[in-house]
Design a protein around this motif. Structure first.
Motif, PDB file in Angstrom:
ATOM      1  N   GLN A   1       0.582  -1.602  -0.075  1.00 22.87           N
ATOM      2  CA  GLN A   1       0.059   0.150  -0.004  1.00 22.87           C
ATOM      3  C   GLN A   1       1.283   1.380   0.751  1.00 22.87           C
ATOM      4  O   GLN A   1       0.441   1.997  -0.884  1.00 22.87           O
ATOM      5  N   GLN A   2       1.893   1.247   0.794  1.00 23.39           N
ATOM      6  CA  GLN A   2       2.702   1.907   0.942  1.00 23.39           C
ATOM      7  C   GLN A   2       3.626   2.552  -0.357  1.00 23.39           C
ATOM      8  O   GLN A   2       3.389   3.678  -0.783  1.00 23.39           O
ATOM      9  N   GLN A   3       3.991   1.515  -0.925  1.00 25.74           N
ATOM     10  CA  GLN A   3       4.948   1.271  -2.575  1.00 25.74           C
ATOM     11  C   GLN A   3       4.030   1.875  -3.434  1.00 25.74           C
ATOM     12  O   GLN A   3       4.292   2.896  -4.127  1.00 25.74           O
ATOM     13  N   VAL A   4       2.274   1.480  -3.419  1.00 25.32           N
ATOM     14  CA  VAL A   4       1.648   2.639  -4.411  1.00 25.32           C
ATOM     15  C   VAL A   4       1.191   3.820  -3.831  1.00 25.32           C
ATOM     16  O   VAL A   4       1.432   4.657  -4.889  1.00 25.32           O
ATOM     17  N   GLU A   5       1.181   4.661  -2.609  1.00 24.50           N
ATOM     18  CA  GLU A   5       0.317   5.784  -2.592  1.00 24.50           C
ATOM     19  C   GLU A   5       1.666   6.678  -2.592  1.00 24.50           C
ATOM     20  O   GLU A   5       2.096   7.574  -3.132  1.00 24.50           O
ATOM     21  N   ARG A   6       3.018   6.418  -2.316  1.00 19.48           N
ATOM     22  CA  ARG A   6       4.227   6.579  -2.925  1.00 19.48           C
ATOM     23  C   ARG A   6       4.893   7.035  -3.790  1.00 19.48           C
ATOM     24  O   ARG A   6       5.466   7.915  -5.204  1.00 19.48           O
ATOM     25  N   ALA A   7       5.005   6.199  -4.926  1.00 15.31           N
ATOM     26  CA  ALA A   7       4.907   5.971  -5.859  1.00 15.31           C
ATOM     27  C   ALA A   7       3.821   7.458  -7.153  1.00 15.31           C
ATOM     28  O   ALA A   7       4.166   7.835  -7.964  1.00 15.31           O
ATOM     29  N   MET A   8       2.288   7.060  -6.751  1.00 18.65           N
ATOM     30  CA  MET A   8       1.719   7.879  -7.450  1.00 18.65           C
ATOM     31  C   MET A   8       2.246   9.418  -6.855  1.00 18.65           C
ATOM     32  O   MET A   8       2.424   9.963  -8.021  1.00 18.65           O
ATOM     33  N   LEU A   9       2.163   9.577  -5.678  1.00 17.23           N
ATOM     34  CA  LEU A   9       2.627  10.871  -5.528  1.00 17.23           C
ATOM     35  C   LEU A   9       3.888  11.008  -6.163  1.00 17.23           C
ATOM     36  O   LEU A   9       3.947  12.475  -6.342  1.00 17.23           O
ATOM     37  N   ARG A  10       5.061  10.347  -6.265  1.00 15.30           N
ATOM     38  CA  ARG A  10       6.226  10.550  -6.494  1.00 15.30           C
ATOM     39  C   ARG A  10       5.977  11.055  -8.136  1.00 15.30           C
ATOM     40  O   ARG A  10       6.784  12.016  -8.538  1.00 15.30           O
TER      41      ARG A  10
ATOM     42  N   GLY B   1       2.921  10.483 -10.360  1.00 18.48           N
ATOM     43  CA  GLY B   1       2.000  10.535 -11.004  1.00 18.48           C
ATOM     44  C   GLY B   1       1.328   9.869 -11.629  1.00 18.48           C
ATOM     45  O   GLY B   1       0.222   9.879 -12.770  1.00 18.48           O
ATOM     46  N   MET B   2       2.024   8.371 -11.401  1.00 14.57           N
ATOM     47  CA  MET B   2       0.671   7.547 -11.981  1.00 14.57           C
ATOM     48  C   MET B   2      -0.698   7.296 -11.453  1.00 14.57           C
ATOM     49  O   MET B   2      -0.522   7.490  -9.833  1.00 14.57           O
ATOM     50  N   THR B   3      -1.226   6.330 -12.001  1.00 16.28           N
ATOM     51  CA  THR B   3      -2.408   5.739 -11.519  1.00 16.28           C
ATOM     52  C   THR B   3      -1.917   4.896  -9.972  1.00 16.28           C
ATOM     53  O   THR B   3      -0.983   3.839 -10.439  1.00 16.28           O
ATOM     54  N   ALA B   4      -2.543   4.134  -9.579  1.00 18.54           N
ATOM     55  CA  ALA B   4      -2.772   3.213  -8.984  1.00 18.54           C
ATOM     56  C   ALA B   4      -3.104   1.347  -9.641  1.00 18.54           C
ATOM     57  O   ALA B   4      -1.583   0.861  -9.102  1.00 18.54           O
ATOM     58  N   ASP B   5      -3.094   1.592 -10.532  1.00 17.71           N
ATOM     59  CA  ASP B   5      -2.796   0.449 -11.488  1.00 17.71           C
ATOM     60  C   ASP B   5      -1.948   0.656 -12.287  1.00 17.71           C
ATOM     61  O   ASP B   5      -1.220  -0.823 -12.321  1.00 17.71           O
ATOM     62  N   GLU B   6      -1.140   2.111 -12.886  1.00 25.18           N
ATOM     63  CA  GLU B   6      -0.510   2.113 -13.409  1.00 25.18           C
ATOM     64  C   GLU B   6       0.928   1.372 -11.985  1.00 25.18           C
ATOM     65  O   GLU B   6       2.053   0.326 -12.530  1.00 25.18           O
ATOM     66  N   VAL B   7       0.540   2.027 -11.527  1.00 21.87           N
ATOM     67  CA  VAL B   7       1.847   1.267 -10.497  1.00 21.87           C
ATOM     68  C   VAL B   7       1.981   0.110 -10.381  1.00 21.87           C
ATOM     69  O   VAL B   7       2.975  -0.803  -9.593  1.00 21.87           O
TER      70      VAL B   7
END
Length: 202
Positions: free
Chosen positions: A137-146, A148-154
């Protein structure tokens, strides 16, 4: 000299750990940066990659068209293997030079910061594998924040990588980065002290 292989998945905080090790006086080899240099304009690596993929993968400026290459190798596993083999060979040669220079300079330890350390089999060439881990969950949240990818992309990127559970089997040290940055940095210093019997490099 002890060689630390540092790795971790997308948005795990590996760069933060790498920066901390550097601030503690260790030389750090950045495999990502070297991989970009391996295919810089005019390089032998770029010529070899274009020989495999074709001239249409060059931009007008003579650089590698990364978006086009990414699209091709995502669908063409043979092309992916060929391109990776070219880049990995060049990057590993640079890593060996870096380690030889670090040893000559008298460092007690040196760090190879390599996202695909285990996938490339380079974990066999280091003394200690350090894995930075966070929850999915943290990986997805941090990657989206960093990025601009969507959750699906991450999630698609995470799925394409070796799983954390699989990587843990190869790790000598697992740095849990799900807490505060201060806690992670303390863990880094403690592990380095255990490894070297003291943080001081001089």
């Amino acid at each position: 000299m002890i060689t630390i292989g540092l790795t971790g998945g997308i948005a795990s905080g590996k760069s933060t750990v790498s920066a901390e090790l550097r601030s503690l006086g260790l030389p750090v080899f950045d495999a990502d940066a070297e991989a970009r240099l391996a295919v810089a304009v005019g390089s032998e690596g770029l010529a070899q990659v274009i020989a495999v993929l074709g001239k249409e993968y060059l931009s007008e400026e003579g650089t590698l068209d990364r978006a086009k290459v990414a699209e091709r190798i995502f669908h063409d596993k043979e092309a992916l293997k060929a391109v990776e083999a070219i880049i990995h060979k060049i990057v590993w040669q640079q890593a060996e030079s870096f380690l030889a220079a670090s040893s000559k300079q008298g460092y007690k330890a040196a760090v190879l910061d390599v996202p695909l350390l285990i996938e490339c089999g380079w974990h066999k060439n280091v003394d200690s594998v350090w894995l930075v881990s966070v929850s999915r969950q943290q990986q997805v949240e941090r990657a989206m924040l960093r990025s601009g990818m969507t959750a699906d992309e991450v999630n698609a990127r995470i799925e394409a990588q070796m799983s954390l559970a699989e990587k843990i089997k190869y790790a000598d040290v697992v740095l849990d980065n799900s807490g505060s940055q201060a806690e992670t940095m303390q863990a880094v210093r403690s592990q380095l002290e255990l490894l070297l019997g003291g943080v001081s490099e001089e």
